[in-house]
Motif scaffolding. Structure first.
Motif, PDB file in Angstrom:
ATOM      1  N   VAL A  34       0.836  -1.203   0.000  1.00 50.09           N
ATOM      2  CA  VAL A  34       0.000   0.000   0.000  1.00 50.09           C
ATOM      3  C   VAL A  34       0.869   1.250   0.000  1.00 50.09           C
ATOM      4  O   VAL A  34       1.914   1.288   0.645  1.00 50.09           O
ATOM      5  CB  VAL A  34      -0.922   0.004   1.247  1.00 50.09           C
ATOM      6  CG1 VAL A  34      -1.790   1.249   1.284  1.00 50.09           C
ATOM      7  CG2 VAL A  34      -1.785  -1.251   1.293  1.00 50.09           C
ATOM      8  N   ILE A  35       0.423   2.281  -0.713  1.00 51.77           N
ATOM      9  CA  ILE A  35       1.037   3.615  -0.655  1.00 51.77           C
ATOM     10  C   ILE A  35       0.032   4.529   0.044  1.00 51.77           C
ATOM     11  O   ILE A  35      -1.129   4.582  -0.325  1.00 51.77           O
ATOM     12  CB  ILE A  35       1.352   4.173  -2.053  1.00 51.77           C
ATOM     13  CG1 ILE A  35       2.345   3.283  -2.785  1.00 51.77           C
ATOM     14  CG2 ILE A  35       1.896   5.602  -1.939  1.00 51.77           C
ATOM     15  CD1 ILE A  35       2.639   3.724  -4.206  1.00 51.77           C
ATOM     16  N   LEU A  36       0.509   5.253   1.071  1.00 53.14           N
ATOM     17  CA  LEU A  36      -0.329   6.165   1.852  1.00 53.14           C
ATOM     18  C   LEU A  36       0.161   7.593   1.721  1.00 53.14           C
ATOM     19  O   LEU A  36       1.337   7.831   1.432  1.00 53.14           O
ATOM     20  CB  LEU A  36      -0.294   5.784   3.337  1.00 53.14           C
ATOM     21  CG  LEU A  36      -0.739   4.390   3.711  1.00 53.14           C
ATOM     22  CD1 LEU A  36      -0.427   4.127   5.176  1.00 53.14           C
ATOM     23  CD2 LEU A  36      -2.215   4.223   3.443  1.00 53.14           C
ATOM     24  N   ARG A  37      -0.706   8.564   2.026  1.00 54.34           N
ATOM     25  CA  ARG A  37      -0.326   9.981   2.018  1.00 54.34           C
ATOM     26  C   ARG A  37       0.374  10.409   3.283  1.00 54.34           C
ATOM     27  O   ARG A  37       1.090  11.408   3.298  1.00 54.34           O
ATOM     28  CB  ARG A  37      -1.555  10.860   1.823  1.00 54.34           C
ATOM     29  CG  ARG A  37      -2.081  10.806   0.413  1.00 54.34           C
ATOM     30  CD  ARG A  37      -3.288  11.668   0.255  1.00 54.34           C
ATOM     31  NE  ARG A  37      -2.935  13.067   0.437  1.00 54.34           N
ATOM     32  CZ  ARG A  37      -3.804  14.047   0.412  1.00 54.34           C
ATOM     33  NH1 ARG A  37      -5.074  13.788   0.261  1.00 54.34           N
ATOM     34  NH2 ARG A  37      -3.420  15.285   0.576  1.00 54.34           N
ATOM     35  N   GLY A  38       0.144   9.688   4.394  1.00 53.44           N
ATOM     36  CA  GLY A  38       0.756  10.090   5.655  1.00 53.44           C
ATOM     37  C   GLY A  38       0.468   9.085   6.750  1.00 53.44           C
ATOM     38  O   GLY A  38      -0.282   8.134   6.567  1.00 53.44           O
ATOM     39  N   GLU A  39       1.078   9.334   7.916  1.00 58.87           N
ATOM     40  CA  GLU A  39       0.834   8.492   9.085  1.00 58.87           C
ATOM     41  C   GLU A  39      -0.619   8.675   9.513  1.00 58.87           C
ATOM     42  O   GLU A  39      -1.113   9.801   9.603  1.00 58.87           O
ATOM     43  CB  GLU A  39       1.753   8.912  10.236  1.00 58.87           C
ATOM     44  CG  GLU A  39       3.215   8.689   9.971  1.00 58.87           C
ATOM     45  CD  GLU A  39       3.616   7.231  10.138  1.00 58.87           C
ATOM     46  OE1 GLU A  39       2.882   6.450  10.777  1.00 58.87           O
ATOM     47  OE2 GLU A  39       4.675   6.871   9.620  1.00 58.87           O
ATOM     48  N   CYS A  40      -1.291   7.584   9.792  1.00 56.09           N
ATOM     49  CA  CYS A  40      -2.689   7.638  10.210  1.00 56.09           C
ATOM     50  C   CYS A  40      -3.076   6.287  10.795  1.00 56.09           C
ATOM     51  O   CYS A  40      -2.230   5.411  10.952  1.00 56.09           O
ATOM     52  CB  CYS A  40      -3.599   7.986   9.026  1.00 56.09           C
ATOM     53  SG  CYS A  40      -3.505   6.803   7.658  1.00 56.09           S
ATOM     54  N   TRP A  41      -4.346   6.108  11.102  1.00 55.27           N
ATOM     55  CA  TRP A  41      -4.814   4.836  11.636  1.00 55.27           C
ATOM     56  C   TRP A  41      -4.488   3.702  10.692  1.00 55.27           C
ATOM     57  O   TRP A  41      -4.190   2.598  11.105  1.00 55.27           O
ATOM     58  CB  TRP A  41      -6.323   4.891  11.902  1.00 55.27           C
ATOM     59  CG  TRP A  41      -7.113   5.166  10.649  1.00 55.27           C
ATOM     60  CD1 TRP A  41      -7.487   6.385  10.168  1.00 55.27           C
ATOM     61  CD2 TRP A  41      -7.558   4.208   9.702  1.00 55.27           C
ATOM     62  NE1 TRP A  41      -8.141   6.249   8.972  1.00 55.27           N
ATOM     63  CE2 TRP A  41      -8.203   4.906   8.659  1.00 55.27           C
ATOM     64  CE3 TRP A  41      -7.485   2.819   9.612  1.00 55.27           C
ATOM     65  CZ2 TRP A  41      -8.772   4.283   7.558  1.00 55.27           C
ATOM     66  CZ3 TRP A  41      -8.048   2.196   8.507  1.00 55.27           C
ATOM     67  CH2 TRP A  41      -8.686   2.927   7.505  1.00 55.27           C
ATOM     68  N   LEU A  42      -4.534   3.972   9.376  1.00 60.35           N
ATOM     69  CA  LEU A  42      -4.278   2.929   8.393  1.00 60.35           C
ATOM     70  C   LEU A  42      -2.822   2.476   8.429  1.00 60.35           C
ATOM     71  O   LEU A  42      -2.534   1.280   8.350  1.00 60.35           O
ATOM     72  CB  LEU A  42      -4.650   3.431   6.998  1.00 60.35           C
ATOM     73  CG  LEU A  42      -4.745   2.407   5.889  1.00 60.35           C
ATOM     74  CD1 LEU A  42      -5.640   1.243   6.266  1.00 60.35           C
ATOM     75  CD2 LEU A  42      -5.257   3.049   4.620  1.00 60.35           C
ATOM     76  N   SER A  43      -1.895   3.403   8.596  1.00 59.71           N
ATOM     77  CA  SER A  43      -0.485   3.013   8.688  1.00 59.71           C
ATOM     78  C   SER A  43      -0.246   2.182   9.950  1.00 59.71           C
ATOM     79  O   SER A  43       0.515   1.209   9.927  1.00 59.71           O
ATOM     80  CB  SER A  43       0.438   4.238   8.660  1.00 59.71           C
ATOM     81  OG  SER A  43       0.158   5.131   9.705  1.00 59.71           O
ATOM     82  N   ARG A  44      -0.909   2.547  11.048  1.00 64.83           N
ATOM     83  CA  ARG A  44      -0.772   1.754  12.278  1.00 64.83           C
ATOM     84  C   ARG A  44      -1.342   0.348  12.098  1.00 64.83           C
ATOM     85  O   ARG A  44      -0.751  -0.634  12.534  1.00 64.83           O
ATOM     86  CB  ARG A  44      -1.462   2.473  13.443  1.00 64.83           C
ATOM     87  CG  ARG A  44      -0.770   3.771  13.845  1.00 64.83           C
ATOM     88  CD  ARG A  44      -1.364   4.376  15.099  1.00 64.83           C
ATOM     89  NE  ARG A  44      -2.782   4.683  14.971  1.00 64.83           N
ATOM     90  CZ  ARG A  44      -3.263   5.845  14.512  1.00 64.83           C
ATOM     91  NH1 ARG A  44      -2.426   6.800  14.129  1.00 64.83           N
ATOM     92  NH2 ARG A  44      -4.557   6.061  14.458  1.00 64.83           N
ATOM     93  N   GLU A  45      -2.453   0.245  11.421  1.00 66.00           N
ATOM     94  CA  GLU A  45      -3.066  -1.067  11.190  1.00 66.00           C
ATOM     95  C   GLU A  45      -2.215  -1.900  10.235  1.00 66.00           C
ATOM     96  O   GLU A  45      -2.040  -3.103  10.434  1.00 66.00           O
ATOM     97  CB  GLU A  45      -4.491  -0.894  10.645  1.00 66.00           C
ATOM     98  CG  GLU A  45      -5.301  -2.154  10.595  1.00 66.00           C
ATOM     99  CD  GLU A  45      -5.664  -2.735  11.953  1.00 66.00           C
ATOM    100  OE1 GLU A  45      -6.178  -3.868  11.972  1.00 66.00           O
ATOM    101  OE2 GLU A  45      -5.437  -2.092  12.995  1.00 66.00           O
ATOM    102  N   LEU A  46      -1.665  -1.274   9.209  1.00 67.13           N
ATOM    103  CA  LEU A  46      -0.796  -1.998   8.272  1.00 67.13           C
ATOM    104  C   LEU A  46       0.443  -2.524   8.989  1.00 67.13           C
ATOM    105  O   LEU A  46       0.887  -3.646   8.744  1.00 67.13           O
ATOM    106  CB  LEU A  46      -0.407  -1.098   7.092  1.00 67.13           C
ATOM    107  CG  LEU A  46      -1.551  -0.725   6.147  1.00 67.13           C
ATOM    108  CD1 LEU A  46      -1.098   0.359   5.171  1.00 67.13           C
ATOM    109  CD2 LEU A  46      -2.087  -1.935   5.407  1.00 67.13           C
ATOM    110  N   LEU A  47       0.995  -1.717   9.907  1.00 69.17           N
ATOM    111  CA  LEU A  47       2.135  -2.171  10.711  1.00 69.17           C
ATOM    112  C   LEU A  47       1.764  -3.387  11.553  1.00 69.17           C
ATOM    113  O   LEU A  47       2.507  -4.366  11.609  1.00 69.17           O
ATOM    114  CB  LEU A  47       2.612  -1.053  11.639  1.00 69.17           C
ATOM    115  CG  LEU A  47       3.600  -0.064  11.070  1.00 69.17           C
ATOM    116  CD1 LEU A  47       3.819   1.084  12.048  1.00 69.17           C
ATOM    117  CD2 LEU A  47       4.910  -0.736  10.737  1.00 69.17           C
TER     118      LEU A  47
END
Length: 88
Positions: free
Chosen positions: A34-47
């Motif tokens: 996944v490519i994201l625009r910034g740190e967010c809930w989605l980046s935490r969940e992907l981690l």
């Protein structure tokens, strides 16, 4: 999703900071980065799920996407009531 190579997620991280979706779970299940625009809930969940992702703050769709000239009748018929669609 089975044929997807990459998910580009252009969520506005401020607008979606307290919202959720199944995107991370789908990416995890199908092993799609996944490519994201910034740190967010989605980046935490992907981690948490171990999904590979990259953050690109300059990611934007403004001016980059163009509407295709599709068949409007066909598109509308896909989302019509099923009984109406079957009787046409």
């Amino acid at each position: 999703m089975n044929e997807t190579d990459l998910v580009v997620c252009s969520y506005d991280t401020q607008v979606y900071q307290h919202k959720s979706s199944g995107l991370a779970w789908l990416a995890s299940h199908f092993d799609v980065p996944v490519i994201l625009r910034g740190e967010c809930w989605l980046s935490r969940e992907l981690l948490r799920l171990g999904v590979p992702f990259v953050i690109n703050p300059s990611l934007t769709t403004h001016g980059a996407l163009q509407a295709a000239q599709g068949d409007i009748y066909y598109r509308e018929s896909l989302y019509a009531d099923l009984l109406t669609w079957l009787t046409e």
